[in-house]
Design a protein around this motif. Structure first.
Motif, mmCIF file in Angstrom:
data_model
loop_
_atom_site.group_PDB
_atom_site.id
_atom_site.type_symbol
_atom_site.label_atom_id
_atom_site.label_comp_id
_atom_site.label_asym_id
_atom_site.label_seq_id
_atom_site.Cartn_x
_atom_site.Cartn_y
_atom_site.Cartn_z
ATOM 1 N N TYR A 12 -3.974 -1.972 -4.163
ATOM 2 C CA TYR A 12 -3.298 -2.548 -3.015
ATOM 3 C C TYR A 12 -2.534 -1.478 -2.249
ATOM 4 C CZ TYR A 12 -0.210 -6.004 -0.729
ATOM 5 O OH TYR A 12 0.463 -6.773 0.171
ATOM 6 N N ILE A 13 -2.690 -1.472 -0.938
ATOM 7 C CA ILE A 13 -1.874 -0.604 -0.083
ATOM 8 C C ILE A 13 -1.253 -1.485 0.981
ATOM 9 C CG2 ILE A 13 -1.952 1.195 1.697
ATOM 10 C CD1 ILE A 13 -4.145 2.563 0.132
ATOM 11 N N ALA A 14 0.013 -1.355 1.218
ATOM 12 C CA ALA A 14 0.641 -2.185 2.243
ATOM 13 C C ALA A 14 1.842 -1.473 2.826
ATOM 14 C CB ALA A 14 1.066 -3.520 1.658
ATOM 15 N N GLY B 138 8.809 1.215 4.476
ATOM 16 C CA GLY B 138 7.992 2.283 3.956
ATOM 17 C C GLY B 138 6.615 1.738 3.648
ATOM 18 N N PHE B 139 5.942 2.335 2.709
ATOM 19 C CA PHE B 139 4.686 1.742 2.287
ATOM 20 C C PHE B 139 4.476 1.919 0.793
ATOM 21 C CE2 PHE B 139 2.460 5.853 2.585
ATOM 22 C CZ PHE B 139 3.258 6.497 3.509
ATOM 23 N N LEU B 140 3.516 1.154 0.261
ATOM 24 C CA LEU B 140 3.331 1.163 -1.175
ATOM 25 C C LEU B 140 1.863 1.331 -1.510
ATOM 26 C CD1 LEU B 140 2.171 -1.750 -2.710
ATOM 27 C CD2 LEU B 140 4.002 -2.560 -1.236
ATOM 28 N N GLU B 141 1.630 1.880 -2.672
ATOM 29 C CA GLU B 141 0.276 2.010 -3.171
ATOM 30 C C GLU B 141 0.273 1.567 -4.614
ATOM 31 O OE1 GLU B 141 -1.057 5.906 -3.928
ATOM 32 O OE2 GLU B 141 -3.172 5.379 -3.892
ATOM 33 N N TYR C 292 -9.406 -0.722 -2.209
ATOM 34 C CA TYR C 292 -8.051 -1.193 -2.012
ATOM 35 C C TYR C 292 -8.026 -2.430 -1.130
ATOM 36 C CZ TYR C 292 -5.700 2.831 -3.998
ATOM 37 O OH TYR C 292 -5.208 3.768 -4.855
ATOM 38 N N LYS C 293 -7.087 -3.273 -1.443
ATOM 39 C CA LYS C 293 -6.783 -4.330 -0.498
ATOM 40 C C LYS C 293 -5.674 -3.760 0.376
ATOM 41 C CE LYS C 293 -4.926 -8.983 -0.386
ATOM 42 N NZ LYS C 293 -3.855 -9.693 -1.099
ATOM 43 N N ILE C 294 -5.879 -3.772 1.678
ATOM 44 C CA ILE C 294 -4.921 -3.117 2.554
ATOM 45 C C ILE C 294 -4.275 -4.143 3.473
ATOM 46 C CG2 ILE C 294 -4.619 -1.361 4.333
ATOM 47 C CD1 ILE C 294 -7.087 0.039 3.068
ATOM 48 N N GLU C 295 -2.976 -4.209 3.431
ATOM 49 C CA GLU C 295 -2.249 -5.173 4.247
ATOM 50 C C GLU C 295 -1.239 -4.479 5.136
ATOM 51 O OE1 GLU C 295 -0.542 -8.130 1.758
ATOM 52 O OE2 GLU C 295 -2.345 -9.348 1.773
ATOM 53 N N PRO C 296 -0.979 -4.897 6.353
ATOM 54 C CA PRO C 296 -1.664 -5.988 7.055
ATOM 55 C C PRO C 296 -3.103 -5.610 7.420
ATOM 56 C CG PRO C 296 0.369 -5.334 8.167
ATOM 57 C CD PRO C 296 0.128 -4.335 7.106
#
Lengths: 138, 324
Positions: A43-45, A68-71, B241-245
């Motif tokens: 997951y990246i957001a 920020g962002f996360l991985e 990867y699941k990428i959000e948004p």
């Protein structure tokens, strides 16, 4: 209890704020709130300002972030925050003053971000104080 | 004669007190340098992780060539960020920056070139017509630019307060200004001149491209930050990867941070370099003051001895005159 855990790390350009093995983490992503448990899919957001709540054993750890962002991959969670603080590091009174200062300057885009950041800090610090039973002046 | 000894005594005293000051400054710089070096090291985890995320977004990256910050144009005007110090007394630190800028202005081939990977875009602008504007960090930068590029050089902004232990947040307005100017196409290239901290006695003045974002440059930077960059995700396993948004929005979020990180890193490096340059300069000054005080003490003692010898000679001559 499973022995599955997450390798958690939160870094800012200035320092590594917190690093530990945890059971779960709840994060303020742009579209809402996400709780990550072990074996979550990769997951990246991007994240907005808010509070990060980590559970380790029975213990809850609170952090505030300004975004920020996360991985997340392979049970490793890395958060790249613009700024982040642990709840016990935040001085509630000073956070409130900082927010008040920012509100006075209202109007600019950067100020809105600052207000959000300090609001998140205040929220996290309040929770922390309540949990520890520390009474703050009104 | 009496006047002379008094003069020498006065100078010894003043040299010794200067020496105390330079010694103190040396120690202050040593402490500051240690802190600045620690700050440089502290960026590493962030840089690694940012790079790792970016690598994982690489596919989106490629679809995304149209983004303003990746756009490569023919270079007609350049924005140069110059990181200097606020004060002097730091050896050749600022002189080296001036020399570097002068060299780049005299040999603008590299400045004028824009590249994506191995593809190069040569500029058709003549050397003399290349427009270079500046952003200064540290008070000395303005002086340097006036000296190197003439007093009519255009400084579009100066950030004097960023020189000592800046916070990442404080770099944000600077980064934003730079990005806005680039997106408005006021400049076709943004570079930063800073001093790379190699070791306490070795610092190198360098120039690096900030915009357009070049994958090659980012790779280079990460590799320099840590030669083991490969262990940190450059060759990580491919993960879906699941990428959000959305990949686009995440990239839009990451790009400004990359710029900030790059500028922040350059400032931190310069900071460490400046303090170590100052430490060495002050160490030399302290040593020189010691030598000077020593030779003056020697001269003083010689004159004193001469005076005593002369007095004894006079007394004994007088005594001899009375006895005879």
């Amino acid at each position: 209890m499973s022995d599955l855990t997450i390798q958690f790390k939160i870094v800012t350009p200035e320092r590594t704020v917190f690093e530990d093995t945890v059971d779960q983490a709840t994060l303020p992503v742009t579209d809402g709130e996400v709780t990550i448990l072990p074996n979550h899919r990769s997951y990246i957001a991007s994240m907005k300002a808010g509070e990060i709540m980590i559970k380790k054993g029975g213990e809850e750890i609170l952090l505030s972030t300004s975004g920020g962002f996360l991985e997340f991959a392979g049970n490793e969670l890395v958060i790249l925050a613009d700024t982040a603080e642990r709840a016990e590091e935040i001085d509630l009174k000073r956070a409130e003053e900082a927010k008040a200062r920012a509100e006075k300057l209202k109007g600019e885009a950067t100020v809105a971000a600052a207000i959000q950041k300090h609001a998140a800090r205040i929220q996290v610090a309040r929770k922390h104080y309540t949990k520890k039973g520390i009474r703050m002046g009104e | 004669m009496a006047n002379n000894t008094r003069e020498i005594r006065r100078r010894i005293k003043s040299i010794n007190s200067t020496r105390k000051i330079t010694r103190a400054m040396e120690m202050v710089s040593a402490a500051k340098m240690r802190r600045a070096v620690a700050a440089v090291l502290a960026i590493r985890p962030y840089a690694h992780s940012a790079w790792s995320v970016l690598t994982n977004l690489a596919r989106a990256f490629e679809q995304y060539g149209g983004h303003g910050m990746l756009e490569v144009r023919e270079v007609k005007s350049i924005l140069m960020i110059v990181v200097s110090s606020n004060r002097g007394l730091c050896g050749a630190f600022n002189t080296n920056i001036a020399r570097k800028i002068r060299y780049e202005l005299d040999h603008p081939e590299r400045l004028k070139m824009n590249r994506i990977g191995n593809k190069k875009i040569e500029s058709t602008v003549k050397d003399g017509e290349l427009k270079v504007d500046y952003i200064t960090i540290g008070r000395k930068a303005a002086e340097i630019i006036a000296r190197v590029d003439g007093s009519d050089a255009h400084v579009i902004a100066s950030f004097a307060h960023l020189t000592y232990q800046p916070k990442a947040e404080e770099v944000r307005p600077l980064a934003k200004l730079v990005m806005d100017e680039y997106l408005k196409k006021n400049y076709d290239k943004v570079v930063i001149v800073y001093t790379d901290y190699v070791s306490a006695i070795n610092q190198q003045t360098k120039i690096r491209q900030v915009l357009p974002i070049s994958k090659v440059d980012i790779e280079k930077q990460i590799a320099e930050i840590d030669q083991h960059a490969k262990e940190y995700g450059l060759v990580g396993p491919k993960v879906e990867y699941k990428i959000e948004p959305s990949p686009r929005e995440v990239l839009e979020f990451i790009f400004p941070r990359l710029i900030e990180m790059q500028i922040f890193h350059a400032i931190e490096e310069s900071n460490a370099s400046k303090e170590s340059a100052r430490m060495i300069a002050m160490q030399n000054a302290t040593d020189a003051a010691g030598d000077m005080a020593h030779s003056f003490t020697l001269a003083y003692n010689q004159i004193r001895q001469q005076k005593i010898t002369q007095e004894i000679a006079e007394i004994s001559a007088g005594a001899a005159a009375i006895e005879s």
